[in-house]
Design a protein around this motif. Structure first.
Motif, PDB file in Angstrom:
ATOM      1  N   PHE A  71       0.646  -1.172   0.062  1.00 46.45           N
ATOM      2  CA  PHE A  71       0.019  -0.021   0.109  1.00 46.45           C
ATOM      3  C   PHE A  71       0.948   1.384  -0.052  1.00 46.45           C
ATOM      4  N   LYS A  72       1.989   1.240   0.883  1.00 47.32           N
ATOM      5  CA  LYS A  72       2.875   2.453   0.954  1.00 47.32           C
ATOM      6  C   LYS A  72       3.347   2.587  -0.501  1.00 47.32           C
ATOM      7  N   LEU A  73       3.910   1.568  -1.204  1.00 47.34           N
ATOM      8  CA  LEU A  73       4.493   1.947  -2.397  1.00 47.34           C
ATOM      9  C   LEU A  73       3.369   2.176  -3.492  1.00 47.34           C
ATOM     10  N   THR A  74       2.238   1.586  -3.374  1.00 45.64           N
ATOM     11  CA  THR A  74       1.292   2.165  -4.368  1.00 45.64           C
ATOM     12  C   THR A  74       0.723   3.927  -4.057  1.00 45.64           C
ATOM     13  N   LEU A  75       0.993   4.095  -2.792  1.00 45.67           N
ATOM     14  CA  LEU A  75       0.568   5.608  -2.233  1.00 45.67           C
ATOM     15  C   LEU A  75       1.709   6.453  -2.983  1.00 45.67           C
ATOM     16  N   ILE A  76       2.883   6.224  -2.875  1.00 40.40           N
ATOM     17  CA  ILE A  76       4.161   6.849  -3.508  1.00 40.40           C
ATOM     18  C   ILE A  76       4.008   7.081  -4.889  1.00 40.40           C
ATOM     19  N   PHE A  77       3.718   5.815  -5.600  1.00 40.24           N
ATOM     20  CA  PHE A  77       3.370   5.897  -6.978  1.00 40.24           C
ATOM     21  C   PHE A  77       2.314   6.820  -7.415  1.00 40.24           C
ATOM     22  N   SER A  78       1.471   6.742  -6.760  1.00 43.09           N
ATOM     23  CA  SER A  78       0.120   7.470  -7.117  1.00 43.09           C
ATOM     24  C   SER A  78       0.459   8.820  -7.081  1.00 43.09           C
ATOM     25  N   ILE A  79       1.224   9.326  -5.896  1.00 46.06           N
ATOM     26  CA  ILE A  79       1.548  10.750  -6.013  1.00 46.06           C
ATOM     27  C   ILE A  79       2.264  11.085  -7.062  1.00 46.06           C
ATOM     28  N   ILE A  80       3.331  10.381  -7.384  1.00 44.06           N
ATOM     29  CA  ILE A  80       4.235  10.751  -8.510  1.00 44.06           C
ATOM     30  C   ILE A  80       3.503  10.645  -9.730  1.00 44.06           C
ATOM     31  N   LEU A  81       2.565   9.781 -10.007  1.00 41.48           N
ATOM     32  CA  LEU A  81       1.903   9.694 -11.383  1.00 41.48           C
ATOM     33  C   LEU A  81       0.914  11.139 -11.275  1.00 41.48           C
ATOM     34  N   ALA A  82       0.438  11.593 -10.192  1.00 39.90           N
ATOM     35  CA  ALA A  82      -0.527  12.782 -10.161  1.00 39.90           C
ATOM     36  C   ALA A  82       0.282  13.924 -10.536  1.00 39.90           C
ATOM     37  N   PHE A  83       1.324  14.094 -10.402  1.00 42.02           N
ATOM     38  CA  PHE A  83       2.291  15.191 -10.617  1.00 42.02           C
ATOM     39  C   PHE A  83       2.665  15.173 -12.052  1.00 42.02           C
ATOM     40  N   TYR A  84       2.918  13.964 -12.517  1.00 41.94           N
ATOM     41  CA  TYR A  84       3.265  13.626 -13.841  1.00 41.94           C
ATOM     42  C   TYR A  84       1.856  14.228 -14.764  1.00 41.94           C
ATOM     43  N   ILE A  85       0.820  13.728 -14.333  1.00 40.93           N
ATOM     44  CA  ILE A  85      -0.381  14.068 -15.115  1.00 40.93           C
ATOM     45  C   ILE A  85      -0.309  15.677 -15.144  1.00 40.93           C
ATOM     46  N   ILE A  86      -0.494  16.202 -14.179  1.00 36.24           N
ATOM     47  CA  ILE A  86      -0.636  17.713 -13.923  1.00 36.24           C
ATOM     48  C   ILE A  86       0.426  18.266 -14.853  1.00 36.24           C
ATOM     49  N   LEU A  87       1.787  18.076 -14.898  1.00 38.75           N
ATOM     50  CA  LEU A  87       2.884  18.380 -15.709  1.00 38.75           C
ATOM     51  C   LEU A  87       2.355  18.370 -17.221  1.00 38.75           C
ATOM     52  N   LEU A  88       1.754  17.185 -17.483  1.00 36.35           N
ATOM     53  CA  LEU A  88       1.486  16.903 -18.976  1.00 36.35           C
ATOM     54  C   LEU A  88       0.060  17.788 -19.193  1.00 36.35           C
ATOM     55  N   ASN A  89      -0.694  17.982 -18.674  1.00 35.77           N
ATOM     56  CA  ASN A  89      -1.804  18.649 -18.746  1.00 35.77           C
ATOM     57  C   ASN A  89      -1.475  20.438 -18.938  1.00 35.77           C
ATOM     58  N   TYR A  90      -0.447  20.636 -18.020  1.00 35.96           N
ATOM     59  CA  TYR A  90       0.093  21.988 -18.406  1.00 35.96           C
ATOM     60  C   TYR A  90       0.624  22.252 -19.742  1.00 35.96           C
ATOM     61  N   ASN A  91       1.490  21.242 -20.233  1.00 35.68           N
ATOM     62  CA  ASN A  91       2.438  21.381 -21.212  1.00 35.68           C
ATOM     63  C   ASN A  91       1.656  21.157 -22.498  1.00 35.68           C
ATOM     64  N   TYR A  92       0.493  20.241 -22.344  1.00 36.87           N
ATOM     65  CA  TYR A  92      -0.334  20.018 -23.626  1.00 36.87           C
ATOM     66  C   TYR A  92      -1.720  20.018 -23.346  1.00 36.87           C
ATOM     67  N   LEU A 133      -6.137  10.906 -32.038  1.00 40.46           N
ATOM     68  CA  LEU A 133      -6.442  11.857 -31.101  1.00 40.46           C
ATOM     69  C   LEU A 133      -5.223  13.067 -31.478  1.00 40.46           C
ATOM     70  N   LEU A 134      -5.832  14.288 -31.717  1.00 39.87           N
ATOM     71  CA  LEU A 134      -5.256  15.242 -32.119  1.00 39.87           C
ATOM     72  C   LEU A 134      -4.829  15.954 -30.718  1.00 39.87           C
ATOM     73  N   GLU A 135      -3.878  15.338 -29.894  1.00 40.72           N
ATOM     74  CA  GLU A 135      -3.308  16.059 -28.727  1.00 40.72           C
ATOM     75  C   GLU A 135      -1.941  15.843 -28.769  1.00 40.72           C
ATOM     76  N   GLN A 136      -1.224  16.269 -27.431  1.00 41.83           N
ATOM     77  CA  GLN A 136       0.199  16.673 -27.445  1.00 41.83           C
ATOM     78  C   GLN A 136       0.512  17.557 -28.370  1.00 41.83           C
ATOM     79  N   VAL A 137      -0.161  18.539 -28.618  1.00 40.35           N
ATOM     80  CA  VAL A 137       0.048  19.504 -29.757  1.00 40.35           C
ATOM     81  C   VAL A 137       0.461  20.769 -29.108  1.00 40.35           C
TER      82      VAL A 137
END
Length: 765
Positions: free
Chosen positions: A9-30, A86-90
């Motif tokens: 569970f702790k490893l899953t929690l850490i992975f989830s937080i890292i993934l959330a930041f990654y998605i936020i960065l992706l949403n900002y850039n694209y 999908l016309l994304e990451q543009v």
């Protein structure tokens, strides 16, 4: 190092937080563009669909435009567009529209209409899930249950599946594989948690092999996605495989839970399984009906999956609320109201759809204005019809849960038809079980030495044994409530030597009673106490009558006892009305007056409604006070018979059209309260008869003491009647009651009347 659920569970929690930041960065850039494309046989990339209110629609890109460049490169080299469509990451895009080449630059931004469903809501879900997770984690520290860790993992899975969907919708490869895995893991992890939870309760709902099958199906989909992409197979085949697998897992979830419910339908856990099934239906049905099934059949969907995924939140939060806060909401009430509102919504739905279609076709220019007017009128009619239905069917509700007001009305109607103590108790138990979170109610009698002299025949020692102390504690006063872990104990009545207690239990731990529930229970107990006293007095009287000889048709002692019982009933009812209903009305009126003072000056309609409410409550308070005074003449107890009679005459003088003269002279005889009450009731009955039948312009009442006798003289100059005609008892019913009271006081009565000559009555006591 040993791998435990806690570490996973702790490893899953850490992975989830890292993934959330990654998605936020992706949403900002694209930022989300909102356009779909496909490659034609002529090797051209054409825009096929524009999502409403997206960036692509805003800048004027249309379906049918030809994509010439993406990020200043050949569009065929752009993986999200070429493979996922999908016309994304543009960053930049060049399109050909009607022979004109247009170039667009996609601005970086975190906020926008689409970001509400793609970024803001998913992040909010993650934050709320983390809040629930820390609550579960802290609650599980001591017991360290495997099911609690599985619940936390499931909460993370559903939150991260929602977040990763925004990355997957942009055609980002890592997000795509993560979202696919988590998307299919939602029903599987849910099944895993339920299986473990019930195993820890000692119940096996289904075999663990079904869960193994679910995990295997996830691996198959993940491998198929990778292989098919390497073979350049159309992405549509992957999507059909994924949605078919998800549908299969959902069907498996429903089937297993229905089968599990059949296994444990007679146990306490059956109630929880019912809740889980309903939660599943509410959470997954919109996603199935409006996305999965339409896409599998027509390759189109009704609503966006990012919008429909929000319904999945019902599962984690209802689970936390049910299993960890030990507050089980009532499933019967939920189902009942859903059936009720679903039925009411059928006709308005067709009306609204018809209006929308008609208006759009007839006059598109003023469509929004006309639509608003018609929608407003339709909703007014719907709400009005609902009020009528609610009132008409208040005694035939789909569910009585939390229906406090109507339940009291039904209860009073039921006990008015009861003929013995057992029926009153049965009605009381039924109404409490129907309205509150109570599954069992037991009636118990406790004597003054706090011994349990009678216990409900349906109660087992395991039911009432743990709560004997609380049962004894509740005998202090009528309406006394003592809360316990699985319900409460309430005192519903008492006599000189006994108290009558109701033990109310739920199958699971229940939350504390609310203020409304406590007030409702106290009101029920007061009503019940009056009925219990009536039946107990009648039972005592009947038993006594069986032991003595008959003293004529109506013995004096019997009349006196009956009148005493009647006065006690009146007194108790007056106290109950004054202490409960009247006080609540006064408190409500004061709150209304305070609201009137504090309300905004511009709120004219609200002030008018509050003023009308205040006026209505004033009338009700006045009527209730008059009723209490009539039931129990407090002035008689406080200042004596003469003052009470003067007040009575003044009250009647305000409502009758004849003149009343009362002469009490220097009446100063000390009488016991029973005698004073009987004289007061005799005068009251005489005035009532005069109001109903005499048609007299004048009434004279004289109360004097001559030697050792009390003389009451009544005289009116009305129409009179033939008292000698014993066959017509209609007009003499009041006089018969007066005669019985005089007889109970061991006095004599002389009635002198004839048709057209008024009435004269002399009473000597």
């Amino acid at each position: 190092m040993r791998i435990t659920f806690n570490r996973i569970f702790k490893l899953t929690l850490i992975f989830s937080i890292i993934l959330a930041f990654y998605i936020i960065l992706l949403n900002y850039n694209y930022p989300y563009v909102g356009a779909s494309v496909k490659v034609t046989n002529e090797n051209e990339m054409i825009i096929t669909e524009i999502e409403p209110k997206s960036w692509a629609e805003k800048v004027g890109i249309n379906a049918g435009d030809i994509v010439l460049e993406i990020n200043n490169s050949d569009p065929m080299l752009h993986s999200p567009a070429n493979y996922y469509g999908l016309l994304e990451q543009v960053s930049t895009i060049k399109v050909l529209e009607n022979g004109i080449i247009n170039e667009y630059i996609v601005p970086t931004s975190l906020f926008g209409y689409q970001s509400l469903f793609i970024t803001i809501i998913p992040l909010t879900v993650l934050i709320l899930s983390l809040f629930c997770i820390q609550f579960v984690y802290r609650s599980n520290k001591e017991v360290n249950l495997k099911s609690a860790h599985l619940l936390n993992i499931f909460l993370l899975v559903i939150a991260m599946a929602y977040i990763s969907a925004s990355g997957s919708s942009r055609g980002e490869v890592i997000s795509r594989y993560i979202n696919l895995t988590l998307f299919l893991l939602v029903p599987v992890s849910y099944l895993h948690f339920i299986h473990q939870y019930f195993m820890e309760l000692g119940k096996k709902l289904f075999s663990f092999n079904f869960i193994r099958f679910g995990y295997l199906l996830i691996i198959i989909n993940l491998l198929a996605d990778i292989v098919l992409k390497m073979l350049s197979v159309s992405f549509d085949i992957n999507r059909l495989l994924n949605l078919s697998s998800f549908l299969l897992l959902l069907v498996l979830t429903f089937v297993l839970k229905f089968a599990g419910l059949k296994k444990i339908r007679y146990s306490e856990q059956a109630y929880i399984v019912k809740i889980l099934i309903v939660t599943n239906v509410l959470a997954f049905t919109p996603f199935l009906l409006f996305f999965v099934l339409p896409y599998l059949i027509f390759q189109k969907y009704v609503f966006s999956p990012t919008f429909l995924a929000a319904f999945l939140l019902l599962i984690p939060f209802s689970l936390v609320y049910q299993f960890l806060a030990t507050k089980i909401y009532n499933i019967e009430f939920l189902l009942g109201r859903l059936r009720y509102y679903s039925l009411l919504a059928i006709i308005p739905t067709f009306i609204m759809v018809g209006i929308m279609l008609t208006l759009k076709e007839s006059n598109p220019t003023f469509y929004p204005i006309k639509l608003s007017v018609y929608m407003y009128l339709t909703l007014v009619l719907v709400f009005y019809a609902k009020e009528i239905f609610d009132f008409r069917f208040r005694l035939k509700r789909f569910s009585e849960k939390y229906n406090y007001q109507d339940s009291i009305f039904k209860y009073t109607q039921s006990i008015s038809k009861s003929s013995n103590l057992e029926q009153v108790v049965s009605e009381l138990k039924q109404v409490i079980v129907d309205v509150l979170l109570v599954s069992k109610a037991y009636f118990i009698e406790v004597d003054r030495e706090e011994h349990l002299t009678f216990i409900d025949v349906n109660a087992k020692e395991s039911d009432y044994g743990p709560y004997v102390k609380q049962i004894r504690k509740a005998t202090n006063e009528i309406g006394k409530i003592v809360e316990i872990d699985r319900g409460f104990v309430i005192n519903v009545g008492e006599t000189e030597d006994k108290s009558y207690v109701l033990l109310c239990l739920s199958i699971l731990n229940t939350p504390r009673l609310t203020r409304d529930e406590i007030s409702w229970l106290k009101t029920l107990s007061f009503y019940t106490n009056v009925s219990l006293e009536n039946f107990l007095k009648i039972d005592e009287l009947m038993q006594h009558l069986q032991r003595v000889e008959t003293e004529g048709q109506n013995p004096g002692w019997l009349n006196k006892l009956l009148f005493s019982i009647e006065e006690k009933q009146r007194s108790n009812l007056a106290k109950d009305l004054h202490d409960s209903v009247l006080q609540d009305l006064v408190s409500l009126k004061r709150q209304c007056e305070i609201a009137l003072v504090d309300v905004d000056v511009d709120s004219t309609q609200l002030k008018k409604q509050l003023s009308e409410m205040s006026s209505s409550m004033t009338k009700i308070i006045k009527t209730t006070r008059e009723t209490c005074q009539e039931l129990r003449p407090q002035l008689l107890y406080d200042l004596g018979l003469v003052k009470a009679l003067n007040k009575l005459v003044l009250q009647y003088q305000d409502i009758v059209d004849f003149d009343i003269r009362l002469n009490t002279g220097n009446f100063t005889v000390n009488l016991d309260i029973d005698t004073q009450l009987n004289i007061y009731r005799i005068v009251q009955e005489l005035l009532t008869n005069a109001q109903k039948h005499s048609k007299a312009p004048q009434v004279l009442i004289i109360l004097v003491c001559i030697k050792d006798k009390i003389v009451l003289h009544y005289e009116d100059n009305g129409i009179g009647f033939d008292y000698s005609n014993q066959n017509d008892k209609t007009e003499s019913m009041g006089l018969s009651g007066i005669s019985e009271r005089v007889k109970a006081l061991k006095g004599s009565i002389n009635i002198n009347t004839s048709i057209g000559n008024g009435v004269k009555i002399d009473v000597e006591i």
